[in-house]
Design an enzyme around this catalytic site. Structure first.
Site, PDB file in Angstrom:
ATOM      1  N   PHE A 131     -18.221  54.232   8.978  1.00 30.71           N
ATOM      2  CA  PHE A 131     -18.241  55.201   7.884  1.00 30.71           C
ATOM      3  C   PHE A 131     -19.439  56.128   8.066  1.00 30.71           C
ATOM      4  O   PHE A 131     -20.549  55.667   8.317  1.00 30.71           O
ATOM      5  CB  PHE A 131     -18.306  54.484   6.539  1.00 30.71           C
ATOM      6  CG  PHE A 131     -18.041  55.390   5.368  1.00 30.71           C
ATOM      7  CD1 PHE A 131     -16.795  55.958   5.203  1.00 30.71           C
ATOM      8  CD2 PHE A 131     -19.039  55.685   4.458  1.00 30.71           C
ATOM      9  CE1 PHE A 131     -16.532  56.806   4.134  1.00 30.71           C
ATOM     10  CE2 PHE A 131     -18.786  56.528   3.384  1.00 30.71           C
ATOM     11  CZ  PHE A 131     -17.533  57.097   3.220  1.00 30.71           C
ATOM     12  N   ASP A 137     -21.232  45.694   7.611  1.00 33.15           N
ATOM     13  CA  ASP A 137     -20.790  46.377   6.406  1.00 33.15           C
ATOM     14  C   ASP A 137     -19.395  45.846   6.062  1.00 33.15           C
ATOM     15  O   ASP A 137     -18.462  45.965   6.863  1.00 33.15           O
ATOM     16  CB  ASP A 137     -20.758  47.886   6.644  1.00 33.15           C
ATOM     17  CG  ASP A 137     -20.435  48.686   5.384  1.00 33.15           C
ATOM     18  OD1 ASP A 137     -19.756  48.141   4.487  1.00 33.15           O
ATOM     19  OD2 ASP A 137     -20.849  49.850   5.306  1.00 33.15           O
ATOM     20  N   TYR A 179     -16.237  48.220  -5.649  1.00 34.79           N
ATOM     21  CA  TYR A 179     -15.294  49.063  -6.385  1.00 34.79           C
ATOM     22  C   TYR A 179     -13.958  49.217  -5.672  1.00 34.79           C
ATOM     23  O   TYR A 179     -13.035  49.807  -6.222  1.00 34.79           O
ATOM     24  CB  TYR A 179     -15.889  50.445  -6.676  1.00 34.79           C
ATOM     25  CG  TYR A 179     -16.497  51.143  -5.481  1.00 34.79           C
ATOM     26  CD1 TYR A 179     -15.714  51.819  -4.562  1.00 34.79           C
ATOM     27  CD2 TYR A 179     -17.877  51.132  -5.290  1.00 34.79           C
ATOM     28  CE1 TYR A 179     -16.276  52.452  -3.476  1.00 34.79           C
ATOM     29  CE2 TYR A 179     -18.452  51.770  -4.215  1.00 34.79           C
ATOM     30  CZ  TYR A 179     -17.645  52.435  -3.307  1.00 34.79           C
ATOM     31  OH  TYR A 179     -18.206  53.068  -2.223  1.00 34.79           O
ATOM     32  N   LYS A 180     -13.840  48.697  -4.457  1.00 35.87           N
ATOM     33  CA  LYS A 180     -12.583  48.794  -3.729  1.00 35.87           C
ATOM     34  C   LYS A 180     -11.711  47.574  -4.058  1.00 35.87           C
ATOM     35  O   LYS A 180     -11.199  47.448  -5.157  1.00 35.87           O
ATOM     36  CB  LYS A 180     -12.856  48.919  -2.229  1.00 35.87           C
ATOM     37  CG  LYS A 180     -13.680  50.151  -1.832  1.00 35.87           C
ATOM     38  CD  LYS A 180     -13.881  50.204  -0.344  1.00 35.87           C
ATOM     39  CE  LYS A 180     -14.870  51.297   0.077  1.00 35.87           C
ATOM     40  NZ  LYS A 180     -14.403  52.650  -0.199  1.00 35.87           N
ATOM     41  N   ARG A 208      -3.862  57.394   4.476  1.00 37.93           N
ATOM     42  CA  ARG A 208      -4.214  55.968   4.330  1.00 37.93           C
ATOM     43  C   ARG A 208      -3.450  55.346   3.168  1.00 37.93           C
ATOM     44  O   ARG A 208      -3.303  55.943   2.102  1.00 37.93           O
ATOM     45  CB  ARG A 208      -5.705  55.796   4.052  1.00 37.93           C
ATOM     46  CG  ARG A 208      -6.645  56.304   5.083  1.00 37.93           C
ATOM     47  CD  ARG A 208      -8.049  55.755   4.853  1.00 37.93           C
ATOM     48  NE  ARG A 208      -8.468  55.854   3.454  1.00 37.93           N
ATOM     49  CZ  ARG A 208      -9.592  55.326   2.975  1.00 37.93           C
ATOM     50  NH1 ARG A 208     -10.391  54.636   3.769  1.00 37.93           N
ATOM     51  NH2 ARG A 208      -9.917  55.473   1.694  1.00 37.93           N
TER      52      ARG A 208
END
Length: 397
Positions: free
Chosen positions: A113, A184, A209-210, A356
Site C-alpha cells: 500500500f 502489515d 475498519y475493514k 476490487r
C-alpha cells in the site's frame, strides 16, 4: 462450527444492497449504536472524567488488543490499540530499525500500500544516516531478503490484487539473514488465518475498519513479539506510553512491554463501537471464515469468467496465495464500478484499471455472489457503464 446465518443477522446491510466492499469498510454491527449510546450516556454522561477509572477506559487499548490477538495468532498481552495505521507503521518500522542499527536497507514490494512506502520514505528523510528503501516485485521479495537488509516492510495480502505472501516462509528467510520483520495485516486481520507467534513475526500492525467492522476511522493495532517487548524503543514517545504517565515526569521512561507502544489518548468511543463487532468475532472460527471465503471467491471468479470475457482476472487464481478479495482489470473499470453501485452492488476501484470485490463470509452469501455476477454481466453486455455520470471521477474511488 461458525453459524454464518447468525453472523449475517448481526450486521446492518441496507435493503437491496449487495455489499462486496468489506475489504475497504466493514458494515455496521447492529449492536454498535446502542453500545456507543450507552457508553456516551451512562459512562461519559454520568461519570465524566471518573470514567477513566470507573469504566476502565485507560485499560481499554490492551483489553481490546487481546481480543484482536486471538484473530491474528498473537500472544496475549502483546497487542495494543490506538492511533491510525500510518502511525503504527511508523512506530513499528522505527523500532525495528533501531534493533538492527548496522544495516541500512528497508525492503518492501511494489504491491505494498503506498501509505506504507510513504511512511518509510518519510522516516528515511527524518533519520538520514544512509538509510534507503528498496522496492522489488512481490514475487521477488524472498530472493531480495539478504544480509544487507535491516527490515522487511511487507503487507501480507496486497491491496490491489489480493496476492498473499507466505508469512512463515518469508519470516524464516528474514531471520536466517538477520533481518527484522514488520507485517502489515490491513487486508489479513479478519480475512485469513494469521499466526504471528507461530511464524515468529517481530512486529505487526493492522487496521480494524475493514474486515473487523470497527467503523470509519476505527483505531489501528500494533503487535510486538515477546522477545522485543522490553527493548523496542517507540520513536513516538507519547504520554500514554510512559511507565508512569500520572507521575508527570519531564523525561520519558518507556512503559512495560506493549504499553510503551501507546501514544495518545485512547479513542474510547471508537473502541466501544469496535467491541460490538468483536462480540460477533468471539463466536467465529477463522478456519471456517477462510474455507467459506475461498468458496465465495471461487464462485465469483467462475461466474465472471464465464459471462464477462471482457474482464481479466488479476488476482491469483490459486486460493492458497489469495486473500479474501477478487480483482479484475478493465480499461473502463471505474465507470463499471459506478454503474454497479447505481444498481446496488458495492465494490471499489483502484487506479489505473482494477475493480476490487471483497468477500466477507460474516454477511456475504452465495445469492449475493450470483446476483452480483448477473448485474455485472448485464452492465458489460449492454455497455451500460458508458454514461457521463459514471465516467466522472469522484474524490473517493
Amino acid at each position: 462450527m461458525t453459524d454464518f446465518n447468525w453472523t449475517r443477522d448481526q450486521f446492518h446491510i441496507p435493503q437491496g444492497m449487495i455489499y462486496l466492499d468489506g475489504n475497504s469498510l466493514g458494515p455496521l454491527p447492529k449492536m454498535a449504536p446502542a453500545r456507543v449510546v450507552e457508553m456516551m450516556e451512562r459512562q461519559w454522561g454520568e461519570q465524566l472524567i471518573t470514567g477513566w477509572n470507573a469504566s476502565g477506559w485507560m485499560a481499554q487499548p490492551t483489553r481490546v488488543g487481546d481480543r484482536i490477538a486471538r484473530l491474528i495468532g498473537a500472544e496475549p498481552g502483546h497487542v495494543v490499540m490506538g492511533d491510525t495505521l500510518s502511525i503504527k507503521v511508523f512506530q513499528a518500522l522505527a523500532a525495528a530499525l533501531r534493533l538492527n542499527p548496522n544495516r541500512k536497507v528497508i525492503l518492501s514490494d511494489s504491491g505494498n500500500f503506498p501509505s506504507d512506502l510513504y511512511i518509510a520514505e518519510g522516516l528515511i528523510d527524518l533519520l538520514g544516516n544512509g538509510l534507503e528503501l528498496r522496492i522489488v516485485a512481490p514475487e521477488d521479495i524472498e530472493d531480495a531478503i539478504t544480509e544487507e537488509i535491516a527490515v522487511t516492510l511487507i503487507t501480507e495480502v496486497g491491496y490491489t490484487t489480493g496476492r498473499k505472501h507466505d508469512m512463515a516462509k518469508l519470516t524464516a528467510r528474514a531471520h536466517k539473514m538477520g533481518v527484522i520483520t514488520v507485517w502489515d495485516l490491513a487486508h489479513s486481520a479478519g480475512a485469513v488465518p494469521v499466526d504471528l507467534a507461530g511464524a515468529g513475526a517481530d512486529f505487526a500492525v493492522g487496521c480494524t475498519y475493514k474486515y473487523l467492522n470497527g467503523g470509519p476511522g476505527a483505531p489501528a493495532f500494533i503487535y510486538v513479539a515477546p522477545r522485543h517487548a522490553e527493548v523496542a524503543q517507540p520513536a513516538l514517545a507519547g504520554w500514554m506510553g510512559h511507565a508512569r504517565p500520572f507521575a508527570f515526569e519531564q523525561d520519558y521512561d518507556a512503559g512495560k512491554g506493549i504499553e510503551r507502544m501507546r501514544v495518545g489518548t485512547p479513542p474510547v468511543l471508537a473502541m466501544t463501537a469496535l467491541e460490538a463487532s468483536l462480540d460477533v468475532w468471539d463466536k467465529v472460527d477463522m478456519a471456517d471464515i477462510r474455507a467459506r471465503s475461498v468458496e465465495l471467491c471461487e464462485r465469483f471468479i467462475a461466474g465472471v469468467e464465464e459471462n464477462c470475457p471482457q474482464l481479466t482476472l488479476c488476482s491469483p487464481r490459486d486460493a492458497d496465495v489469495r486473500g479474501s478479495q477478487v480483482s479484475f482489470k478493465f480499461d473502463n473499470g471505474y465507470a463499471v464500478i459506478q454503474a454497479l453501485i447505481a444498481e446496488g452492488v458495492i465494490g471499489d476501484f483502484r487506479a489505473p484499471d482494477v475493480m476490487r470485490f471483497g468477500f466477507t463470509p460474516l454477511y456475504t452469501t452465495d445469492k449475493d455472489v450470483d446476483e452480483a455476477i448477473e448485474i455485472l454481466t448485464r452492465i458489460l453486455r449492454g455497455a451500460l457503464w458508458d454514461k457521463p455520470e459514471f465516467l466522472e471521477r469522484k474524490a473517493v474511488t
